[in-house]
Design an enzyme around this catalytic site. Structure first.
Site, PDB file in Angstrom:
ATOM      1  N   ALA A   1       8.730 -40.415   0.032  1.00 53.45           N
ATOM      2  CA  ALA A   1       7.953 -41.330   0.867  1.00 53.45           C
ATOM      3  C   ALA A   1       7.898 -40.855   2.314  1.00 53.45           C
ATOM      4  CB  ALA A   1       8.552 -42.734   0.789  1.00 53.45           C
ATOM      5  N   ALA A   2       9.021 -40.364   2.811  1.00 60.41           N
ATOM      6  CA  ALA A   2       9.060 -39.911   4.206  1.00 60.41           C
ATOM      7  C   ALA A   2       8.149 -38.719   4.423  1.00 60.41           C
ATOM      8  CB  ALA A   2      10.500 -39.573   4.586  1.00 60.41           C
TER       9      ALA A   2
ATOM     10  N   ARG B   1      11.471 -22.733  -8.286  1.00 62.41           N
ATOM     11  CA  ARG B   1      12.642 -22.429  -7.458  1.00 62.41           C
ATOM     12  C   ARG B   1      12.782 -20.925  -7.233  1.00 62.41           C
ATOM     13  NH1 ARG B   1      17.540 -26.356  -9.684  1.00 62.41           N
ATOM     14  NH2 ARG B   1      16.499 -28.358  -9.291  1.00 62.41           N
TER      15      ARG B   1
ATOM     16  N   GLU C   1      12.352 -31.945  -3.734  1.00 61.00           N
ATOM     17  CA  GLU C   1      12.642 -32.519  -5.049  1.00 61.00           C
ATOM     18  C   GLU C   1      13.162 -33.953  -4.991  1.00 61.00           C
ATOM     19  OE1 GLU C   1      14.695 -30.325  -7.977  1.00 61.00           O
ATOM     20  OE2 GLU C   1      13.338 -28.612  -7.888  1.00 61.00           O
TER      21      GLU C   1
ATOM     22  N   ARG D   1      17.821 -21.186 -12.785  1.00 57.67           N
ATOM     23  CA  ARG D   1      18.503 -20.850 -14.037  1.00 57.67           C
ATOM     24  C   ARG D   1      17.583 -20.092 -14.998  1.00 57.67           C
ATOM     25  NH1 ARG D   1      20.650 -25.871 -12.693  1.00 57.67           N
ATOM     26  NH2 ARG D   1      19.359 -27.098 -14.108  1.00 57.67           N
TER      27      ARG D   1
ATOM     28  N   ARG E   1      13.038 -41.956  -1.428  1.00 61.20           N
ATOM     29  CA  ARG E   1      12.877 -42.163   0.011  1.00 61.20           C
ATOM     30  C   ARG E   1      12.427 -40.879   0.717  1.00 61.20           C
ATOM     31  NH1 ARG E   1      14.794 -47.089   1.605  1.00 61.20           N
ATOM     32  NH2 ARG E   1      16.085 -48.193   0.063  1.00 61.20           N
TER      33      ARG E   1
ATOM     34  N   LEU F   1      21.210 -27.031  -7.495  1.00 65.76           N
ATOM     35  CA  LEU F   1      20.010 -26.591  -6.782  1.00 65.76           C
ATOM     36  C   LEU F   1      19.855 -25.075  -6.860  1.00 65.76           C
ATOM     37  CD1 LEU F   1      20.027 -28.895  -3.615  1.00 65.76           C
ATOM     38  CD2 LEU F   1      18.987 -29.299  -5.858  1.00 65.76           C
TER      39      LEU F   1
ATOM     40  N   GLU G   1       0.826  -1.206   0.000  1.00 69.29           N
ATOM     41  CA  GLU G   1       0.000   0.000   0.000  1.00 69.29           C
ATOM     42  C   GLU G   1       0.863   1.261   0.000  1.00 69.29           C
ATOM     43  OE1 GLU G   1      -1.962  -2.908   2.993  1.00 69.29           O
ATOM     44  OE2 GLU G   1      -0.008  -2.615   2.032  1.00 69.29           O
TER      45      GLU G   1
END
Length: 379
Positions: free
Chosen positions: A307-308, A189, A300, A212, A304, A209, A54
């Site tokens: 799944a966790a 990202r 990303e 780009r 495993r 990571l 604002e």
């Protein structure tokens, strides 16, 4: 020609989007000043500690030589009526002679929700609320989630084949999807605070990571690696590249002190958290990220890690990019390990909400929520 409130709120939303990924722990907010069909000023919140949207719009109007008396203010989020690092926006609105305020959504913080709108109405301003409310709420889901739970908004992203494989061979890296999907991922990202991977992905791919996109658009997210025993080498690409973003390594409480010293010397921040039978305590990891001012995390992988997060019920949003191919048994499934499958509980049997799909080159994007956006806002 004078347009309706929805038209001007769309423009305010476009302003707000310019701040995505840059304002945490504050929300991304946009504002527009209009009088008799003419836009007097535009603004968005650039980063925490700087003027709110604002105030930016009012300053823009002054730069354009406009008097704001009698104007309507369109703002995607209810103006604040409390003093933090900046003065209350309600004070600036009243001082500017604005006569009407159109709001996208209320503040998700129940302690301050409605206070700004109520004060403006008490001072005689006309206040309309809830214009393009769904879009305005989606814009600030990371802020709302952190306010409500103390945990960041978690987006699980993966590129996979039609038969659900995220690699062509187990232990092998490489992108499954094409350049248009890649551009979408780098857009995520650019707009989210942190990107998280497991140690396996970090060792196999040695990823940067980073974001780009074109230089004028991009900013790198904070890099987060779950590395229980600190196996990431100090020479990893994410540690030696030129980037303003830091790298945070989460390890177990008994990880080797010598390895920690080498990684800290290479520029990493090492955080020790409790371990559970299935690995690191993900709730503790996310709490630490939120306390560090990071309100959104892009998970990303690998399999495993996916799944966790799913079995722990910690995924809020899913973005899956499907390549038009099959891989078969040689590939790595999207989820695997003791935390995978319907017996693991969590989100494995829960359907996604508000799903959407669209084409990205030869690939298809499927998005949806596990956390209902409206559930993060006061009724």
């Amino acid at each position: 020609m004078e347009q309706g409130d929805e038209y001007y709120m769309e423009l305010a939303l476009a302003e707000a989007a310019r701040g995505l990924g840059r304002t945490s722990p504050n929300p991304a907010v946009g504002a527009l000043l209009v009088r008799e069909g003419s836009i007097l000023g535009r603004g968005y919140h650039h980063r925490a500690g700087e003027p709110h949207a604002e105030v930016e719009a009012l300053a823009d109007a002054r730069r354009n030589g406009h008097d704001t008396a009698g104007a309507t203010l369109y703002v995607t989020l209810e103006p604040c009526n409390h003093r933090g690092r900046t003065p209350p926006c309600t004070e600036a609105i009243l001082a500017a002679g604005i006569v009407r305020v159109v709001l996208g959504t209320c503040d998700p913080n129940a302690r301050v929700q409605g206070g700004g709108a109520a004060l403006l109405a008490e001072h005689g301003l006309s206040v309309r609320q809830g214009v393009l409310q769904a879009a305005c709420r989606r814009l600030i889901l990371p802020f709302a989630k952190t306010q409500r739970s103390g945990l960041p908004w978690v987006v699980m992203k993966a590129g996979l084949s039609l038969d659900g494989r995220i690699s062509r061979r187990s232990g092998q890296g490489g992108a499954m999807t094409g350049p248009e999907a890649g551009h979408f991922v780098h857009g995520l990202r650019n707009q989210l605070d942190a990107i998280l991977v497991g140690r396996g992905t970090a060792l196999i791919d040695d990823p940067a990571l980073s974001c780009r996109l074109a230089a004028e658009e991009r900013r790198d997210p904070v890099r987060v690696v779950l590395d229980r025993t600190l196996r990431l080498p100090p020479g990893a690409k994410m540690l030696v590249q030129q980037s303003a973003a830091k790298t945070m390594l989460f390890c177990g409480e008994r990880a080797d002190a010598g390895r920690e010293a080498g990684l800290v010397a290479a520029g990493a921040q090492v955080i020790r958290v409790a371990e559970q039978a299935s690995g690191l305590d993900l709730h503790a990891v996310l709490r630490h990220l939120a306390q560090a001012g990071l309100c959104s995390v892009l998970v990303e992988g690998g399999a495993r890690v996916h799944a966790a997060f799913l079995s722990s019920g910690l995924v809020d949003e899913v973005a899956l990019l499907f390549a038009p191919c099959f891989v078969g048994e040689t590939g790595t499934p999207l989820t695997r390990g003791p935390n995978a499958g319907p017996d693991a509980g969590g989100l494995f049997t829960q359907p996604l909400l508000e799903t959407e799909s669209r084409r990205l080159g030869a690939d298809w994007l499927l998005r949806g929520y596990f956390t209902a956006p409206d559930s993060l806002f006061p009724a």
